[in-house]
Scaffold this active site. Structure first.
Site, mmCIF file in Angstrom:
data_model
loop_
_atom_site.group_PDB
_atom_site.id
_atom_site.type_symbol
_atom_site.label_atom_id
_atom_site.label_comp_id
_atom_site.label_asym_id
_atom_site.label_seq_id
_atom_site.Cartn_x
_atom_site.Cartn_y
_atom_site.Cartn_z
ATOM 1 N N TYR A 119 0.828 -1.210 0.000
ATOM 2 C CA TYR A 119 0.000 0.000 0.000
ATOM 3 C C TYR A 119 0.859 1.256 0.000
ATOM 4 O O TYR A 119 0.598 2.210 -0.747
ATOM 5 C CB TYR A 119 -0.917 -0.020 1.220
ATOM 6 N N PRO A 146 -2.159 13.323 4.723
ATOM 7 C CA PRO A 146 -2.892 13.549 5.966
ATOM 8 C C PRO A 146 -2.347 12.678 7.086
ATOM 9 O O PRO A 146 -1.746 11.633 6.841
ATOM 10 C CB PRO A 146 -4.323 13.143 5.613
ATOM 11 N N THR A 147 -2.575 13.117 8.295
ATOM 12 C CA THR A 147 -2.283 12.254 9.435
ATOM 13 C C THR A 147 -3.447 11.285 9.612
ATOM 14 O O THR A 147 -4.328 11.184 8.755
ATOM 15 C CB THR A 147 -2.053 13.111 10.693
ATOM 16 N N ASN A 148 -3.497 10.554 10.713
ATOM 17 C CA ASN A 148 -4.542 9.551 10.936
ATOM 18 C C ASN A 148 -5.908 10.233 11.033
ATOM 19 O O ASN A 148 -6.108 11.147 11.842
ATOM 20 C CB ASN A 148 -4.259 8.779 12.231
ATOM 21 N N ILE A 149 -6.848 9.759 10.227
ATOM 22 C CA ILE A 149 -8.156 10.409 10.097
ATOM 23 C C ILE A 149 -9.215 9.625 10.871
ATOM 24 O O ILE A 149 -9.195 8.395 10.904
ATOM 25 C CB ILE A 149 -8.567 10.493 8.615
ATOM 26 N N HIS A 162 -8.999 1.250 10.924
ATOM 27 C CA HIS A 162 -7.876 1.889 11.594
ATOM 28 C C HIS A 162 -8.178 2.004 13.095
ATOM 29 O O HIS A 162 -9.244 1.593 13.563
ATOM 30 C CB HIS A 162 -7.597 3.248 10.958
ATOM 31 N N ARG A 191 0.458 9.244 18.570
ATOM 32 C CA ARG A 191 -0.123 9.388 17.250
ATOM 33 C C ARG A 191 -0.760 10.777 17.112
ATOM 34 O O ARG A 191 -1.152 11.392 18.097
ATOM 35 C CB ARG A 191 -1.205 8.322 16.996
#
Length: 239
Positions: A119, A146-149, A162, A191
């Site tokens: 990925y 982007p960071t973690n959405i 996620h 995070r």
């Protein structure tokens, strides 16, 4: 879509495509969508995605499906004379062995973590394609990292999601079944998370105002990092 419905911009017509409108891994299906909509600008969010277990189990498909999607969207954008394409990358594209703080110039400085390399490399290639399309065709397309959405309409599948939606689902099941829950790990890793509609506003700004070809990180500040333990505690409190 929620952001545009609030902004109600004049002189803009938006079409929000989903997997029901086209199979973007198929060139003819992608062409049919572009022929129907005839976009002048594209925000490219489409991807085959999953959590850690899916990335580990289906590395080949995570590579091949995403490469096909990206190639088809970008080639159709060229064929149909799209003025600007903003594609979405991922934080997992950064090298596994790196220094902090990280920035956009470090994307290709080393291999990503082996757990999601299919990925991650497919996503990295969007940045490469942006440069190649500029060199050959003169188009000035870009991408965002982007960071973690998290946010509404997320994927809550227990194996493919996620961290935040996965934890929400686990806590929901535990509450419904009146059972205790155990979260694996130390909880110490830090995070950064961004709410989906905040990210949407930043991506729309990128489409309208960001003129560079190099990718841009869309994230909260490092001082807003939270530990996984904090995330777990907040979800437990909310549930």
């Amino acid at each position: 879509e929620a952001v545009i419905s609030r902004q109600k911009p004049e002189n803009e017509t938006w079409f929000f495509a989903s997997s029901k409108d086209a199979d973007l891994s198929n060139m003819e299906s992608t062409k049919a969508l572009f022929e129907k909509v005839k976009p002048t600008q594209v925000i490219h969010l489409a991807a085959k995605v999953g959590g850690l277990f899916k990335n580990l189990k289906y590395k080949v498909e995570m590579w091949s499906d995403n490469v096909a999607i990206n190639q088809n969207v970008m080639e159709c954008s060229r064929i149909y004379n799209v003025n600007k394409v903003v594609s979405c990358l991922s934080t997992c594209i950064f090298p596994d062995k790196t220094t902090y703080p990280i920035d956009e110039t470090m994307v290709h400085n080393g291999p990503p973590h082996s757990s999601n390399e299919g990925y991650a490399y497919a996503k990295r290639m969007i940045d490469v394609l942006n440069r190649c399309y500029y060199d050959q065709y003169g188009v000035n397309w870009t991408s965002v990292i982007p960071t973690n959405i998290y946010g509404p309409h997320d994927n809550y599948h227990l194996e493919d999601s996620h961290v935040i939606p996965g934890l929400i689902h686990k806590f929901y099941n535990a509450k419904k079944e009146d059972k205790p829950i155990t979260v694996m790990g130390t909880g110490k890793p830090l995070r950064q998370f961004i709410y989906s509609e905040d990210l949407a506003e930043l991506m729309i700004w990128t489409l309208r105002s960001y003129e560079e070809r190099d990718p841009i990180i869309l994230s909260v500040g490092e001082e807003e990092e939270v530990s996984i333990k904090q995330v777990v505690e907040e979800i437990a409190k909310a549930m």
